[in-house]
Design a protein around this motif. Structure first.
Motif, PDB file in Angstrom:
ATOM      1  N   PHE A 338     -31.200 -31.894  -2.643  1.00 12.04           N
ATOM      2  CA  PHE A 338     -31.044 -32.133  -1.046  1.00 12.04           C
ATOM      3  C   PHE A 338     -30.960 -33.664  -0.740  1.00 12.04           C
ATOM      4  N   HIS A 339     -29.778 -34.062  -0.186  1.00  8.84           N
ATOM      5  CA  HIS A 339     -29.524 -35.381   0.234  1.00  8.84           C
ATOM      6  C   HIS A 339     -29.830 -35.838   1.687  1.00  8.84           C
ATOM      7  N   GLN A 340     -31.052 -36.272   2.164  1.00  4.53           N
ATOM      8  CA  GLN A 340     -31.308 -36.736   3.420  1.00  4.53           C
ATOM      9  C   GLN A 340     -31.000 -35.195   4.293  1.00  4.53           C
ATOM     10  N   TYR A 341     -31.359 -34.220   3.820  1.00  4.59           N
ATOM     11  CA  TYR A 341     -31.153 -32.820   4.356  1.00  4.59           C
ATOM     12  C   TYR A 341     -32.519 -32.165   3.643  1.00  4.59           C
ATOM     13  N   GLU A 342     -32.720 -30.710   4.257  1.00  2.23           N
ATOM     14  CA  GLU A 342     -33.808 -29.789   3.891  1.00  2.23           C
ATOM     15  C   GLU A 342     -33.449 -28.241   4.230  1.00  2.23           C
ATOM     16  N   ALA A 344     -34.764 -25.965   5.664  1.00  5.61           N
ATOM     17  CA  ALA A 344     -35.175 -25.569   7.049  1.00  5.61           C
ATOM     18  C   ALA A 344     -33.704 -25.647   7.844  1.00  5.61           C
ATOM     19  N   ARG A 345     -33.199 -27.184   7.744  1.00  4.09           N
ATOM     20  CA  ARG A 345     -31.998 -27.261   8.612  1.00  4.09           C
ATOM     21  C   ARG A 345     -30.888 -26.464   8.159  1.00  4.09           C
ATOM     22  N   HIS A 350     -27.046 -22.712   9.701  1.00  6.46           N
ATOM     23  CA  HIS A 350     -26.194 -21.634   8.993  1.00  6.46           C
ATOM     24  C   HIS A 350     -25.068 -20.859   9.555  1.00  6.46           C
ATOM     25  N   ALA A 351     -25.070 -20.557  10.770  1.00  7.98           N
ATOM     26  CA  ALA A 351     -23.976 -19.934  11.305  1.00  7.98           C
ATOM     27  C   ALA A 351     -22.740 -21.081  11.314  1.00  7.98           C
TER      28      ALA A 351
END
Length: 376
Positions: A338-342, A344-345, A350-351
């Protein structure tokens, strides 16, 4: 297909995400495009673009004689005068450059710079040296593999002393070090500090006529060991002064054609370091196309010296907000980076992300299903 003076030949079975992007573009613009499939299990046969297959290769070996035969077929039986060979993957490009004289004499168009410049840009160490000569930063080079982690081992050249294609290794700990030492010759590699920060791609086509098409993306999710990008979003990096310096360097060195430059940007200082460059078609090309960047039009213009037919004004799925390859979410690709992301986000968004899925589209629905439901 109706006879036309210019046509495109593309090897499929390698870099399938980019090949599908080219197929979609050809279908939308009425371009004569022919495929040389990689055997009967080529993913292209699970798309509507299977009708473009000219030949199904019985072996993965690729020879000059095979290329010349396919070009002759397209010229003699289909009436085309010139055939551009799409720069779809690295091993093909290296062959095209070695055999350029024979191919061009037979009516092929090789949309690449000369062999020496191509190698300087595609080989990681020489491109790093080029960047440094132009005042562009690269990660700190280490004289030997350090005792601490993480660090990166990068091949000095495309192939090692034994002729085998080499790939970078991300050394996160003792297990990766042991695997690297078991599988590779250290003399074929150089070592760099692992660069943290935002993961960016600068995407461009530099035309022979001076036109530059450019965009950028921020990568959010990637397969393990520096594998393929799974999720990305739009970036405005290509509007920056730093991006302009890369484009100016490439022009100054005489480069033209497709290129993707990977960078890492420090979150605090904004400083960028160059990771590598790919002067060829790349996996997430569809994302740039969905956002209006006419990369293949630039390639056509360079190859044939004529203006390509216009791109239809078709809305991109999901508005082109994301690049998402759900087929990359497979067990073999874990642990994901994950690059500056996670995670959960990813679930929260997702939609909107799923609406942009690369292969969840009419032409590739069967391929999308197969990737998500692999045969044991």
């Amino acid at each position: 297909m109706a006879s036309a003076p210019n046509a495109i030949l593309c090897l499929s079975g390698y870099n399938p995400r980019a090949v599908v992007a080219l197929c979609r573009e050809a279908a939308a613009r009425g371009w004569p495009l022919y495929l040389a499939a990689r055997g009967t299990k080529d993913p292209i046969f699970r798309t509507t673009h299977a009708e473009r297959v000219l030949v199904t290769r019985g072996t993965e070996a690729l020879t000059l004689q095979a290329l010349l035969g396919w070009i002759a077929t397209l010229r003699q039986q289909h009436g085309h005068q010139r055939v551009m060979i799409a720069p779809s993957c690295e091993f093909l490009n290296r062959l095209l450059l070695r055999e350029r004289a024979a191919l061009e004499a037979a009516g092929a168009v090789v949309p690449l710079v000369d062999e020496a410049l191509y190698a300087r840009i595609s080989d990681k160490h020489s491109f790093g040296a080029m960047c440094q000569a132009h005042g562009l930063a690269v990660p700190e080079e280490l004289p030997a593999p350090p005792a601490s982690y993480p660090f990166v081992a990068k091949p000095l050249r495309y192939a090692g002393a034994d002729g085998r294609q080499l790939k970078p290794h991300l050394i996160l700990g003792p297990n990766e070090r042991t695997r690297f030492e078991r599988e590779e010759r250290a003399a074929d590699f150089y070592f760099q500090v692992f660069a943290e920060g935002r993961s960016l791609y600068l995407l461009a086509h530099l035309g022979r006529d001076g036109r530059t098409l450019v965009s950028s993306q921020e990568n959010l999710l990637q397969q393990t060991d520096g594998g393929s990008i799974i999720l990305a979003r739009r970036s405005d990096f290509h509007h920056s002064a730093e991006a302009a310096r890369y484009l100016a360097m490439l022009r100054a060195e005489g480069f033209h054609g497709l290129i993707m430059v990977e960078l890492r940007q420090d979150l605090d200082s904004g400083r960028c370091v160059m990771i590598e460059a790919n002067p060829r078609m790349w996996g997430p090309m569809q994302f740039a196309l969905d956002n209006g960047l006419d990369l293949f039009g630039g390639l056509w213009r360079d190859a044939f010296g004529t203006e390509p037919s216009p791109r239809p004004a078709t809305p991109a799925p999901g508005g082109g907000a994301y690049y998402f390859w759900s087929g990359g979410l497979v067990p073999a690709s874990q642990p994901y980076a994950f690059h500056q992301y996670e995670a959960a986000r990813l679930l929260d968004e997702h939609a909107a992300i799923a609406a942009c899925d690369l292969f969840d589209r009419e032409d590739t629905r069967a391929l999308h299903h197969d990737e998500l439901s692999p045969t044991p």
